[in-house]
Every structure is written in C-alpha cells, then in structure tokens.
Design an enzyme around this catalytic site. Structure first.
Site, PDB file in Angstrom:
ATOM      1  N   ASP A 160       8.262 -12.229  18.967  1.00 16.00           N
ATOM      2  CA  ASP A 160       8.805 -12.128  20.326  1.00 16.00           C
ATOM      3  C   ASP A 160       9.198 -13.520  20.836  1.00 16.00           C
ATOM      4  OD1 ASP A 160       7.905  -9.231  20.589  1.00 16.00           O
ATOM      5  OD2 ASP A 160       6.030 -10.255  20.177  1.00 16.00           O
ATOM      6  N   HIS A 188       2.078  -7.261  22.476  1.00 16.95           N
ATOM      7  CA  HIS A 188       3.283  -7.096  21.642  1.00 16.95           C
ATOM      8  C   HIS A 188       3.784  -5.665  21.879  1.00 16.95           C
ATOM      9  CE1 HIS A 188       6.194  -7.138  18.471  1.00 16.95           C
ATOM     10  NE2 HIS A 188       5.631  -6.081  17.925  1.00 16.95           N
TER      11      HIS A 188
HETATM   12  P1  NAD Z   1       5.819   0.126   6.266  1.00 13.06           P
HETATM   13  O1  NAD Z   1       5.475   1.537   6.622  1.00 13.06           O
HETATM   14  O2  NAD Z   1       7.069  -0.177   5.509  1.00 13.06           O
HETATM   15  O3  NAD Z   1       4.602  -0.523   5.457  1.00 13.06           O
HETATM   16  C1  NAD Z   1       3.273  -0.316   5.813  1.00 13.06           C
HETATM   17  C2  NAD Z   1       2.478  -0.321   4.543  1.00 13.06           C
HETATM   18  O4  NAD Z   1       1.089  -0.201   4.897  1.00 13.06           O
HETATM   19  C3  NAD Z   1       2.798   0.867   3.616  1.00 13.06           C
HETATM   20  O5  NAD Z   1       3.081   0.400   2.302  1.00 13.06           O
HETATM   21  C4  NAD Z   1       1.515   1.704   3.656  1.00 13.06           C
HETATM   22  O6  NAD Z   1       1.268   2.396   2.445  1.00 13.06           O
HETATM   23  C5  NAD Z   1       0.485   0.623   3.924  1.00 13.06           C
HETATM   24  N1  NAD Z   1      -0.805   1.103   4.431  1.00 13.06           N
HETATM   25  C6  NAD Z   1      -1.077   2.195   5.192  1.00 13.06           C
HETATM   26  N2  NAD Z   1      -2.397   2.303   5.396  1.00 13.06           N
HETATM   27  C7  NAD Z   1      -2.976   1.250   4.772  1.00 13.06           C
HETATM   28  C8  NAD Z   1      -4.300   0.823   4.608  1.00 13.06           C
HETATM   29  N3  NAD Z   1      -5.324   1.507   5.141  1.00 13.06           N
HETATM   30  N4  NAD Z   1      -4.541  -0.291   3.887  1.00 13.06           N
HETATM   31  C9  NAD Z   1      -3.527  -0.982   3.322  1.00 13.06           C
HETATM   32  N5  NAD Z   1      -2.230  -0.628   3.426  1.00 13.06           N
HETATM   33  C10 NAD Z   1      -1.968   0.479   4.150  1.00 13.06           C
HETATM   34  O7  NAD Z   1       5.788  -0.673   7.649  1.00 13.06           O
HETATM   35  P2  NAD Z   1       6.386  -2.110   7.959  1.00 13.06           P
HETATM   36  O8  NAD Z   1       7.775  -1.959   8.450  1.00 13.06           O
HETATM   37  O9  NAD Z   1       6.086  -3.035   6.846  1.00 13.06           O
HETATM   38  O10 NAD Z   1       5.527  -2.482   9.250  1.00 13.06           O
HETATM   39  C11 NAD Z   1       4.142  -2.679   9.142  1.00 13.06           C
HETATM   40  C12 NAD Z   1       3.505  -2.735  10.510  1.00 13.06           C
HETATM   41  O11 NAD Z   1       3.928  -3.895  11.220  1.00 13.06           O
HETATM   42  C13 NAD Z   1       3.822  -1.553  11.408  1.00 13.06           C
HETATM   43  O12 NAD Z   1       2.635  -1.203  12.112  1.00 13.06           O
HETATM   44  C14 NAD Z   1       4.855  -2.118  12.370  1.00 13.06           C
HETATM   45  O13 NAD Z   1       4.878  -1.401  13.583  1.00 13.06           O
HETATM   46  C15 NAD Z   1       4.311  -3.514  12.551  1.00 13.06           C
HETATM   47  N6  NAD Z   1       5.235  -4.526  13.061  1.00 13.06           N
HETATM   48  C16 NAD Z   1       4.708  -5.480  13.866  1.00 13.06           C
HETATM   49  C17 NAD Z   1       5.510  -6.499  14.331  1.00 13.06           C
HETATM   50  C18 NAD Z   1       4.941  -7.584  15.197  1.00 13.06           C
HETATM   51  O14 NAD Z   1       5.709  -8.454  15.644  1.00 13.06           O
HETATM   52  N7  NAD Z   1       3.662  -7.624  15.513  1.00 13.06           N
HETATM   53  C19 NAD Z   1       6.858  -6.529  13.998  1.00 13.06           C
HETATM   54  C20 NAD Z   1       7.373  -5.551  13.154  1.00 13.06           C
HETATM   55  C21 NAD Z   1       6.546  -4.534  12.681  1.00 13.06           C
HETATM   56  C1  LMR Z   2       9.033  -5.061  16.461  1.00 11.13           C
HETATM   57  O1  LMR Z   2       8.725  -5.766  17.431  1.00 11.13           O
HETATM   58  O2  LMR Z   2      10.088  -5.232  15.824  1.00 11.13           O
HETATM   59  C2  LMR Z   2       8.110  -3.945  16.049  1.00 11.13           C
HETATM   60  O3  LMR Z   2       6.821  -4.147  16.564  1.00 11.13           O
HETATM   61  C3  LMR Z   2       8.696  -2.636  16.495  1.00 11.13           C
HETATM   62  C4  LMR Z   2       7.883  -1.449  16.047  1.00 11.13           C
HETATM   63  O4  LMR Z   2       7.661  -0.575  16.917  1.00 11.13           O
HETATM   64  O5  LMR Z   2       7.490  -1.382  14.872  1.00 11.13           O
END
Ligand code: NAD
Ligand code: LMR
Length: 332
Positions: A160, A188
């Site tokens: 962010d 977030h």
């Molecule tokens: P994704 O679904 O592509 O990958 C998530 C992975 O986690 C999958 O491979 C899944 O099998 C695995 N997983 C599920 N349960 C698990 C467990 N208990 N132990 C280990 N692995 C496990 O998702 P992504 O696009 O890589 O996003 C991951 C996370 O990050 C999501 O929660 C998303 O919302 C979050 N995110 C946060 C931010 C931020 O700025 N904080 C930004 C983008 C995404």
């Molecule tokens: C982001 O900020 O891009 C993600 O946290 C959005 C989401 O909901 O996975």
C-alpha cells in the site's frame, strides 16, 4: 569470507505470490547480493506437485546465491531453523462464503503455524504475514507464539505504501525514488489511511512537501486516498487474479529494510504491534510509519495529526478491533 546462508520460509509457495517471490529471494533482492539463502517452501498436499515444479524451476535457474531448497507439505520440516518467515499461505474467499468462514479457516491455519514457528524456527526469527486478513492473521500468530518477541511479528502494508508512492510520482511526473515518507495507517483493507501530510519530493531546488507540489487538496483528500485503498480490488478486476508481482516485491522491500535498515531521513510503513502510539489501541497489529536500524523497527514519533487524519486513524483501528473480536469468536 562468504556469509553463512540465511534460511527463508515462504508458506503458500506454490501460489501466485510464491511463484513471483521465491526467485526474487534467490536473486538477492530481499537480503542483498552477497547473502546466500536456503529456501524453505511450504504448501498443502493438494499443491505438492506444483510445489515440486517450483523447486525444479529454482534448480534450473541456477541462482548462485541459492544454497538449498526444502519443498515440503510438513509444517515442522518447513519451519525448522528458519531465520525469516514470509507467511503467504492461506485460504482464499470462495463464492458463497461469509467473512466469518474465511476468518475461521485462516485463524486456525495461523494458530497452528504459530506453534510450529515458535517450536522450530531459529531464535530471533523475523515473521512477515502477507496472507489476508494480514493484520489479524499476524495478531493470531503473535498470540499463539508467545515466546516469539512481539517486535519480530509484522504484516505487509508496504504494498500500500509503494502504491501511494506510485500515485504521487505519476501525478507529479517525478521519479518514484524521489518521493518519500508517505504513510499507511491501520489495516491492509479499504479502511487504511494513505497519508501524504508528511511526504516530500526531492527536487533540484531541494525537498518540497507533496502538499505544496500537488496544490489540489480535493484530489489528495479524495481520489488519491480511495485509489490506494481500492487498488487491490482494481488489480483483481483487471487481472481476474489478485496482485502478485507487486506483493512479492513489497515483501522483499519490507524484509530488506527491516534487516538492513531504512535510509537516513526515510521511513516506511509496516504493520506492527501497537504500543498505543498516536492513541491507536494497544494490542492491535496496525500499520505505522517506522524506521529500521540494526534489525529493529521503531515507530516514528511526534508527527502532528490533524482532525481529518485523526478520524481516519480511528476508523481503521475500529475495523481492526472488530476483526480481532471476530477472530477470537472463531477460536472459541
Ligand atoms: P494463491 O491462492 O495463489 O496462493 C496461496 C497458496 O497458499 C496456495 O498455493 C495454497 O495451496 C496455499 N495454502 C493454503 N493453505 C495453506 C496452509 N495451511 N499452509 C501452507 N500453504 C497453504 O494466493 P496468492 O495470490 O499467492 O495470495 C496469497 C495471500 O496473500 C492471499 O491471502 C491474498 O489475499 C494475500 N495478499 C496480501 C497482500 C498484502 O499486501 N498484504 C497483497 C496481495 C495478496
Ligand atoms: C491486494 O492488496 O492486492 C490484496 O490484498 C487484495 C486481495 O484482496 O487479495
């Protein structure tokens, strides 16, 4: 003399962010071009084959800094001896699921992974939670890993922060590296408060306040804030997938600055355990402006907060208090 390798855990490593993040770590983007690393990658059994494919690609990329790869679905093996843990794994929201259902799944994942980290990670392991709801997952991890110092547990709001820098740089047509000291306060989520009141831009005539250079207060107090708050949703709408390369890059920025320090006169935003600074309730994981030195973050103190900002700081704190209560209700 070559440095000893640092062990870095990435959970959810077979997912989208994992796929963008592990090569960055193996190239030295997170810890520096002279720091060897051993990657520990954890995912769940349905993703084991894909995880093995990522391991194969890491071998094929022949990264000179990469001294080993552990790819496993065993949480104890994954956590053993790690110096840095980047927690990306989680349960995504699916159609028809209520907020509480998602919270309940993630709270139980973070509760059990907290215990594994507490028992098996290296002493002084630094933890960054990326998976949503990032602040509350980090809080649960903290609660269930009481022997990990609270200063070692954080969540990602650097994405962010970087988004806010990007918006200002585009608006003013300046290099993003010349913009500094924006702040992301709070959660977030769409209640976060991107604050430019203390931000500045390096110009040939010296540092100038963003508020002086962008004379359009309506934009700074309106569209700028909502654009940053809703950027994650905008990416999902455009890509049909949530942000991945920018999230991975921000995770590297977060850990790099935490471990190697922030440049003089510059702060960054990190979700950290509130000590009551700026009248934010203690006991929440809340995003603050921080500086880092010698591997420790410190909340920047004494910034004046006007009435407009105060309301926004309180609103996002209220949302985090509600999330905390919901998370606890899922545990009982
Ligand atoms: P994704 O679904 O592509 O990958 C998530 C992975 O986690 C999958 O491979 C899944 O099998 C695995 N997983 C599920 N349960 C698990 C467990 N208990 N132990 C280990 N692995 C496990 O998702 P992504 O696009 O890589 O996003 C991951 C996370 O990050 C999501 O929660 C998303 O919302 C979050 N995110 C946060 C931010 C931020 O700025 N904080 C930004 C983008 C995404
Ligand atoms: C982001 O900020 O891009 C993600 O946290 C959005 C989401 O909901 O996975």
């Amino acid at each position: 003399m070559a440095k000893d390798p640092v062990r870095v855990l990435v959970t959810g490593a077979a997912g989208q962010i994992g796929y963008a993040l592990v090569p960055m770590i193996a190239r030295g983007v997170m810890l520096g071009a002279d720091q060897p690393v051993i990657l520990h990658m954890l995912d769940i059994p349905p993703a084991a084959e894909a995880l093995n494919g990522v391991k194969m690609e890491l071998v094929d990329a022949a990264f000179p800094l990469l001294k080993g790869v552990v790819a496993t679905t065993d949480v104890v093996e994954a956590c053993t001896g790690v110096n840095i843990a980047v927690m990306v794994g989680g349960f995504p929201r699916k159609e028809g699921m209520e907020r509480k259902d998602v919270m309940s799944k993630n709270v139980s994942i973070y509760k059990s992974q907290a215990s594994a980290l507490e028992k098996h990670a290296a002493a002084n392991c630094k933890v960054l939670v990326v998976a949503n709801p990032a602040n509350t997952n980090a809080l649960i991890l903290k609660e269930f890993a009481p022997s990990i110092p609270e200063k070692n547990i954080s969540c990602l709001t650097r994405l962010d922060h970087n988004r806010a820098l990007g918006q200002i740089s585009e608006r003013l047509n300046v290099q993003v590296s010349d913009v500094k000291n924006v702040i992301i306060w709070g959660n977030h989520s769409s209640t976060q408060y991107p604050d430019v009141n203390h931000a500045s831009v390096n110009t040939p005539a010296g540092a100038k306040a963003v508020r002086e250079l962008v004379s359009d207060d309506a934009w700074l107090n309106g569209e700028f804030i909502t654009t940053v708050q809703q950027r994650g949703a905008a990416i999902i709408k455009a890509r049909k997938l949530s942000s991945a390369l920018s999230a991975a890059s921000a995770a590297c920025d977060h850990i790099r600055d935490w471990v190697l320090g922030t440049p003089e006169g510059t702060w960054v935003s990190m979700g950290v355990y509130s000590d009551g600074s700026y009248n934010v309730p203690a006991g929440l994981i809340y995003s603050f402006p921080v500086t880092c030195q010698n591997g420790e973050w410190k909340i920047v103190q004494g910034l004046p907060i006007d009435e407009f900002s105060r309301k926004k700081l309180d609103l996002t704190a209220e949302e985090l208090s509600e999330e905390k209560a919901l998370a606890y209700s899922c545990l009982s």
